[in-house]
Scaffold this active site. Structure first.
Site, mmCIF file in Angstrom:
data_model
loop_
_atom_site.group_PDB
_atom_site.id
_atom_site.type_symbol
_atom_site.label_atom_id
_atom_site.label_comp_id
_atom_site.label_asym_id
_atom_site.label_seq_id
_atom_site.Cartn_x
_atom_site.Cartn_y
_atom_site.Cartn_z
ATOM 1 N N SER A 238 0.839 -1.195 0.000
ATOM 2 C CA SER A 238 0.000 0.000 0.000
ATOM 3 C C SER A 238 0.870 1.240 0.000
ATOM 4 C CB SER A 238 -0.905 0.005 1.224
ATOM 5 O OG SER A 238 -0.140 0.198 2.387
ATOM 6 N N LYS A 239 0.215 2.390 -0.071
ATOM 7 C CA LYS A 239 0.944 3.657 -0.179
ATOM 8 C C LYS A 239 1.999 3.854 0.906
ATOM 9 C CE LYS A 239 -2.728 3.953 -1.298
ATOM 10 N NZ LYS A 239 -4.134 3.865 -1.366
ATOM 11 N N ARG A 240 1.706 3.361 2.096
ATOM 12 C CA ARG A 240 2.655 3.623 3.179
ATOM 13 C C ARG A 240 3.973 2.860 3.003
ATOM 14 N NH1 ARG A 240 2.666 -0.665 6.588
ATOM 15 N NH2 ARG A 240 0.955 -2.099 6.198
ATOM 16 N N GLY A 242 5.815 3.337 0.570
ATOM 17 C CA GLY A 242 6.664 4.131 -0.294
ATOM 18 C C GLY A 242 6.201 3.983 -1.729
#
Length: 465
Positions: A238-240, A242
């Site tokens: 997911s986005k977290r 990176g």
RNA sequence: GCUCCCUUCGUCUAGAGGCCUAGGACACGGCCCUCUCAAGGCUGUAACACGAGUUCGAAUCUCGUAGGGAGCGCCA
């Protein structure tokens, strides 16, 4: 029969790295077998699909070099065809109208969950022929009640689902629009897809699709469900984590061939080989060599591979990319020859082209300060005299090449009875402001005689005071 | 909850019953090379989830257990 594979992203966000891996495997398989790679945009979700996302996907694939032979096709342009097939199924009694309201279905689900059952449609309209005035019906596919759906998956082997576990899924919404599982089936059939290669989150959809394909009298494709790519911590990507968007890798200075090389090794291998050119991937890749377990994304290894690709690529390949990254930093580098020399000097000391650009900025901008710690360490009392002698010798040098410069500098060091490092570090500091650069002779050669002497002069003035 | 899938070093993986004292790569440590930083070379630490069974022999086959994941939408 020629191999036909397809990549079918839904344009509800950017093309992410997992999607690119799926596209890569489809593309490689088609290329390996001299087949066709088809791009299909699954945009039936009118609410969430955006033109920006479509463009992002196209840009991402183009950057990666995964060219399609047919398409892009858009499902929103095929609604008439879907309607036609729905009518056909209805007429043949293979589908039926269901007048359940959403509330009714929700209640059904809630009760089933409360009873510890698997939530599913109970088929209450399956045999009814009447209608409910005032309710817009959905159309459901009549899934077989008995028997089993057998998926012979190339990576997972034979997977068997009991038809009794499957319910009658909706193929047309109450507004008449077709749903995902149905569109996939019609498209794969119409486009004569021979190999469906996709993420294994779709494995559970496969028996339904298989049953619909069979109901339509189509020959099912070969299925291959790829293991997922996880974030570095083993959790769903997911986005977290990176960089997830493919285009971010371009912006960070990765070469597409390195990203592809990294991705191809997630779930696939060819003995102990780690480095693959695109051509090698195309000739060696096969889905039977794909393994089943999910893989965690590892940035360090990607970075290493990127450097390996930088070191082996023809320098001219990297020049435009380096130029682009320099431009991002506000540096206009016109001289292609100089850039090529920089590439050769720097590629073994940078993991990405962005890093190379950062490390190479000093070639274009004289240092406005010198690293203080380094000055204290390397600029002793004897340095001004040493530098002065080097400057005199360099001024006399006509042929400004790394070899000639090396001779001059080591000559001075020998004459003064000091190790080369005693002279090289002050020179480096004077010229680039820090203690890190390519070998000093190469650095000065690339910098040019005039610029070198100018920078040395400035440093001399400062350090003699 | 139900159905399906997965399980070798921290990570990516090799491994198709004896070749395994489990190999390679990234990362990490040491040494070498060396004008800095790298790159490169050599080297070290480190894994078959667990339990039964089949077999002369199991990382490899079977069955359980545990852990992880996916699906169960008028999303794709």
């Amino acid at each position: 029969m020629t191999v036909r594979t397809r990549f079918a992203p839904s344009p509800t966000g950017f093309l992410h790295i997992g999607g690119l891996r799926t596209a890569l495997f489809c593309w490689l398989y088609a290329r390996r077998h001299a087949g066709r790679f088809i791009l299909r945009i699954e945009d039936t979700d009118l609410e969430r699909s955006t033109p920006e996302a479509i463009q992002q996907i196209l840009d991402g694939l183009e950057w990666a070099g995964l060219d399609c032979d047919e398409g892009p096709f858009f499902q929103t342009k095929r609604f008439e065809r879907y309607r036609e097939v729905i009518e056909q199924l209805l007429a043949e009694g293979k589908a039926y109208r269901c007048y359940c309201t959403k509330e009714e279905l929700e209640q059904m689900r809630a009760q089933q969950i409360a009873r510890g059952e698997k939530p599913r449609y109970d088929g209450r309209w399956r045999e009814r022929t009447d209608s409910l005035p005032g309710v817009a019906p959905v159309v459901r596919f009549k899934n077989p009640l008995t028997g089993e759906a057998v998926v012979d998956d190339v990576v997972h082997g034979r997977v068997i689902f009991q038809n009794s576990e499957l319910d009658d899924l909706i193929i047309a919404r109450s507004d008449g629009s077709p749903t995902y599982n149905f569109c996939v089936v019609v498209d794969d059939m119409d486009m004569q897809i021979t190999h469906v290669i996709r993420g294994d989150d779709h494995l559970n959809n496969t028996p339904r699709q298989l049953n619909m394909l069979l109901a339509l009298g189509a020959t099912p494709p070969v299925y291959a469900h790829l293991p997922m790519i996880l974030g570095a911590d083993g959790a769903k990507l997911s986005k977290r984590h990176g960089a997830v968007s493919v285009l971010e890798y371009r912006d960070q200075g990765f070469l597409p061939e390195a990203v592809l090389n990294y991705l191809v090794r997630l779930g696939w291998s060819h003995g102990d080989q780690e480095f693959f050119t695109i051509e090698e991937m195309q000739s060696l890749f096969d889905i039977v060599d794909v393994n089943k377990s999910a893989a965690a994304f590892n940035f360090e290894k990607l970075a290493w591979l990127n450097q390996q690709h930088m070191m082996r690529a023809p320098p001219a390949r990297l020049v435009p990319v380096l130029r682009w990254h320099l431009e991002q930093m506000g540096i206009e580098a016109a001289d292609g020859t100089q850039l090529e020399q920089i590439v050769v000097a720097q590629r073994e000391r940078a993991k990405t082209l962005r890093e190379m650009a950062v490390n190479s900025a000093f070639f274009f901008r004289a240092p406005d300060a010198y690293d203080e710690k380094a000055v204290r360490k390397h600029i002793g009392a004897e340095v001004p005299a040493l530098l002065a002698e080097a400057v005199v010798a360099l001024e006399r040098l006509e042929a400004w090449t790394a070899a000639a410069i090396h001779e001059v500098i080591s000559g001075v060091a020998v004459a003064r009875g000091v190790a080369l490092g005693k002279l090289a570090q002050p020179l480096r500091l004077a010229v680039c402001g820090g203690t890190v650069s390519p070998p000093i002779d190469a650095t000065l050669a690339i910098l040019g005689k005039a610029e070198t002497l100018s920078r040395l002069g400035r440093a001399q003035a400062l350090w003699s005071a």
